[in-house]
Design a protein around this motif. Structure first.
Motif, PDB file in Angstrom:
ATOM      1  N   ARG A  63       0.833  -1.210   0.000  1.00 30.83           N
ATOM      2  CA  ARG A  63       0.000   0.000   0.000  1.00 30.83           C
ATOM      3  C   ARG A  63       0.866   1.258   0.000  1.00 30.83           C
ATOM      4  N   ARG A  64       2.005   1.205   0.641  1.00 29.86           N
ATOM      5  CA  ARG A  64       2.918   2.352   0.599  1.00 29.86           C
ATOM      6  C   ARG A  64       3.441   2.585  -0.822  1.00 29.86           C
ATOM      7  N   ARG A  65       3.721   1.495  -1.530  1.00 31.10           N
ATOM      8  CA  ARG A  65       4.183   1.643  -2.919  1.00 31.10           C
ATOM      9  C   ARG A  65       3.094   2.271  -3.785  1.00 31.10           C
ATOM     10  N   ILE A  66       1.847   1.875  -3.547  1.00 30.24           N
ATOM     11  CA  ILE A  66       0.725   2.442  -4.301  1.00 30.24           C
ATOM     12  C   ILE A  66       0.605   3.935  -4.019  1.00 30.24           C
ATOM     13  N   MET A 143     -18.693  10.558 -15.486  1.00 36.84           N
ATOM     14  CA  MET A 143     -18.857   9.188 -14.988  1.00 36.84           C
ATOM     15  C   MET A 143     -17.776   8.280 -15.570  1.00 36.84           C
ATOM     16  N   ASP A 144     -17.482   8.463 -16.843  1.00 32.06           N
ATOM     17  CA  ASP A 144     -16.410   7.674 -17.479  1.00 32.06           C
ATOM     18  C   ASP A 144     -15.052   7.988 -16.851  1.00 32.06           C
ATOM     19  N   GLN A 145     -14.807   9.263 -16.580  1.00 30.13           N
ATOM     20  CA  GLN A 145     -13.536   9.650 -15.953  1.00 30.13           C
ATOM     21  C   GLN A 145     -13.392   9.040 -14.555  1.00 30.13           C
ATOM     22  N   VAL A 146     -14.491   9.046 -13.811  1.00 27.39           N
ATOM     23  CA  VAL A 146     -14.469   8.457 -12.464  1.00 27.39           C
ATOM     24  C   VAL A 146     -14.149   6.969 -12.552  1.00 27.39           C
ATOM     25  N   GLU A 147     -14.787   6.288 -13.465  1.00 27.19           N
ATOM     26  CA  GLU A 147     -14.533   4.854 -13.635  1.00 27.19           C
ATOM     27  C   GLU A 147     -13.078   4.596 -14.012  1.00 27.19           C
ATOM     28  N   ASP A 148     -12.540   5.404 -14.903  1.00 24.71           N
ATOM     29  CA  ASP A 148     -11.150   5.220 -15.337  1.00 24.71           C
ATOM     30  C   ASP A 148     -10.183   5.417 -14.163  1.00 24.71           C
ATOM     31  N   LEU A 149     -10.420   6.443 -13.357  1.00 26.13           N
ATOM     32  CA  LEU A 149      -9.554   6.701 -12.209  1.00 26.13           C
ATOM     33  C   LEU A 149      -9.626   5.557 -11.195  1.00 26.13           C
ATOM     34  N   CYS A 150     -10.840   5.078 -10.959  1.00 25.65           N
ATOM     35  CA  CYS A 150     -11.018   3.985  -9.995  1.00 25.65           C
ATOM     36  C   CYS A 150     -10.395   2.690 -10.514  1.00 25.65           C
ATOM     37  N   LEU A 156      -3.643  -1.051  -9.822  1.00 28.52           N
ATOM     38  CA  LEU A 156      -2.447  -0.923  -8.991  1.00 28.52           C
ATOM     39  C   LEU A 156      -2.517  -1.870  -7.792  1.00 28.52           C
ATOM     40  N   GLU A 157      -3.694  -1.994  -7.209  1.00 28.17           N
ATOM     41  CA  GLU A 157      -3.861  -2.902  -6.072  1.00 28.17           C
ATOM     42  C   GLU A 157      -3.668  -4.356  -6.497  1.00 28.17           C
ATOM     43  N   ILE A 158      -4.127  -4.680  -7.700  1.00 31.86           N
ATOM     44  CA  ILE A 158      -3.909  -6.034  -8.217  1.00 31.86           C
ATOM     45  C   ILE A 158      -2.425  -6.242  -8.518  1.00 31.86           C
ATOM     46  N   LYS A 159      -1.812  -5.246  -9.143  1.00 30.25           N
ATOM     47  CA  LYS A 159      -0.389  -5.317  -9.488  1.00 30.25           C
ATOM     48  C   LYS A 159       0.476  -5.555  -8.251  1.00 30.25           C
ATOM     49  N   HIS A 160       0.146  -4.867  -7.163  1.00 32.72           N
ATOM     50  CA  HIS A 160       0.949  -4.974  -5.940  1.00 32.72           C
ATOM     51  C   HIS A 160       0.387  -6.027  -4.980  1.00 32.72           C
ATOM     52  N   GLN A 161      -0.573  -6.807  -5.480  1.00 32.81           N
ATOM     53  CA  GLN A 161      -1.119  -7.959  -4.744  1.00 32.81           C
ATOM     54  C   GLN A 161      -1.802  -7.565  -3.436  1.00 32.81           C
ATOM     55  N   VAL A 162      -2.397  -6.389  -3.431  1.00 32.56           N
ATOM     56  CA  VAL A 162      -3.218  -5.992  -2.285  1.00 32.56           C
ATOM     57  C   VAL A 162      -4.561  -6.703  -2.344  1.00 32.56           C
ATOM     58  N   GLY A 169     -12.491  -9.522 -12.003  1.00 31.91           N
ATOM     59  CA  GLY A 169     -12.300  -8.873 -10.706  1.00 31.91           C
ATOM     60  C   GLY A 169     -12.385  -7.361 -10.768  1.00 31.91           C
ATOM     61  N   GLU A 170     -11.883  -6.775 -11.860  1.00 30.79           N
ATOM     62  CA  GLU A 170     -11.870  -5.324 -11.967  1.00 30.79           C
ATOM     63  C   GLU A 170     -13.275  -4.749 -11.848  1.00 30.79           C
ATOM     64  N   GLU A 171     -14.237  -5.331 -12.571  1.00 31.98           N
ATOM     65  CA  GLU A 171     -15.608  -4.843 -12.534  1.00 31.98           C
ATOM     66  C   GLU A 171     -16.245  -5.062 -11.160  1.00 31.98           C
ATOM     67  N   LEU A 172     -15.930  -6.207 -10.541  1.00 29.83           N
ATOM     68  CA  LEU A 172     -16.483  -6.497  -9.218  1.00 29.83           C
ATOM     69  C   LEU A 172     -15.970  -5.503  -8.188  1.00 29.83           C
ATOM     70  N   TYR A 173     -14.665  -5.261  -8.205  1.00 35.68           N
ATOM     71  CA  TYR A 173     -14.084  -4.312  -7.261  1.00 35.68           C
ATOM     72  C   TYR A 173     -14.586  -2.896  -7.535  1.00 35.68           C
ATOM     73  N   LEU A 174     -14.767  -2.572  -8.812  1.00 37.34           N
ATOM     74  CA  LEU A 174     -15.227  -1.235  -9.180  1.00 37.34           C
ATOM     75  C   LEU A 174     -16.612  -0.963  -8.600  1.00 37.34           C
ATOM     76  N   LYS A 175     -17.487  -1.946  -8.690  1.00 41.32           N
ATOM     77  CA  LYS A 175     -18.859  -1.792  -8.197  1.00 41.32           C
ATOM     78  C   LYS A 175     -18.872  -1.559  -6.691  1.00 41.32           C
ATOM     79  N   GLU A 176     -17.895  -2.117  -5.984  1.00 43.07           N
ATOM     80  CA  GLU A 176     -17.816  -1.923  -4.533  1.00 43.07           C
ATOM     81  C   GLU A 176     -17.389  -0.504  -4.180  1.00 43.07           C
ATOM     82  N   LYS A 177     -16.652   0.137  -5.088  1.00 41.86           N
ATOM     83  CA  LYS A 177     -16.097   1.453  -4.788  1.00 41.86           C
ATOM     84  C   LYS A 177     -16.943   2.600  -5.330  1.00 41.86           C
ATOM     85  N   VAL A 178     -17.547   2.389  -6.470  1.00 47.24           N
ATOM     86  CA  VAL A 178     -18.340   3.453  -7.078  1.00 47.24           C
ATOM     87  C   VAL A 178     -19.560   2.832  -7.751  1.00 47.24           C
ATOM     88  N   ASN A 179     -20.735   3.314  -7.369  1.00 46.14           N
ATOM     89  CA  ASN A 179     -21.991   2.707  -7.804  1.00 46.14           C
ATOM     90  C   ASN A 179     -22.906   3.779  -8.395  1.00 46.14           C
TER      91      ASN A 179
END
Length: 259
Positions: A63-66, A143-150, A156-162, A169-179
């Motif tokens: 998380r510090r690297r992120i 809305m598209d910009q928000v999705e892209d940022l999220c 990054l979290e997947i890359k660093h194995q958080v 997974g990307e869509e599932l995690y996205l729905k948890e963060k922005v709906n």
């Protein structure tokens, strides 16, 4: 023979000791035994805590690297302006902070700002929304910009194995963060439509709509300090105007929805 004499001496010392004749001797022994038991339990807990710390160390470092990649801290781990803004957001996470810092909201109307930010507090799942394509083009682009940022943060979290890398997974995690399920509903409410009218736009229950708008109001009020830290008075005015637009009528009347 030496051992026998040693035992004899120890017994004599025991009987001669002042505590031997103490009327509270047994109580005192019980206390000592309890203290020894507690001491052993503390040592076990300390050992477990040490193991837990080691288990979470990898995630902590990831998380510090992120945070460094997203410019929340520099290479010497000094907090940058993004970190200061994130702190003002309180319970909100870096997903919302990224949207604020990347100026996604700055060219929107107060109604559109309310609609976008509602996505960060909406907890409604799997609802049908009518006529989402009738939203303003500027709002759809935001809305598209928000999705892209999220998605960038999620990757990054997947890359660093958080978080684990799973199929879809990307869509599932996205729905948890922005709906965005109630984005149109909140937009129309901010545009001063009647509550009965906005309820027709979705099959979500009335209570869910009310709670989303109430959570949005709390979020908007919390964002004012973040805007001041940034020194962004234009965004502060948008946030204040959005809050004013949604605070009206039945949604803010005393009811069971507030319980």
């Amino acid at each position: 023979m030496d051992l026998f004499n040693e035992i004899k001496d120890l017994k004599k010392k025991l009987t001669d000791h002042v505590c031997h004749a103490c009327e509270y001797k047994q109580k005192h022994l019980d206390v000592i035994n309890r203290l020894q038991t507690i001491d052993e339990e503390v040592k076990v807990l300390q050992s477990n805590l040490s193991e837990d710390n080691l288990a979470f160390m990898d995630e902590f470092e990831a998380r510090r690297r992120i945070l460094r990649e997203l410019n929340y801290m520099d290479e010497t781990e000094n907090a940058l302006i993004k970190a200061r803004v994130a702190r003002e957001l309180g319970s909100a996470d870096i997903f919302l902070c990224e949207v604020i810092m990347e100026n996604v909201l700055i060219d929107l109307t107060p109604e559109e700002v309310a609609a976008i930010l509602a996505a960060f507090v909406c907890q409604v799942k799997k609802v049908e929304i009518e006529h989402n394509d009738t939203l303003p083009e500027t709002l759809l682009d935001a809305m598209d910009q928000v999705e892209d940022l999220c998605k960038n943060i999620i990757n990054l979290e997947i890359k660093h194995q958080v978080i684990p890398d799973i199929e879809g997974g990307e869509e599932l995690y996205l729905k948890e963060k922005v709906n965005f399920d109630l984005t149109k509903v909140v937009y129309e409410w901010a545009c001063q439509k009647d509550f009965a009218e906005i309820c027709k736009l979705t099959d979500a229950q009335e209570g869910s709509i009310v709670r989303t708008i109430l959570r949005l109001d709390i979020l908007l009020r919390g964002l004012t300090n973040a805007c001041k830290v940034m020194g962004n008075m234009k965004l502060l005015k948008l946030i204040e105007d959005a809050s004013h637009l949604i605070r009206r009528d039945i949604v803010f009347a005393g009811s069971l929805y507030l319980e």
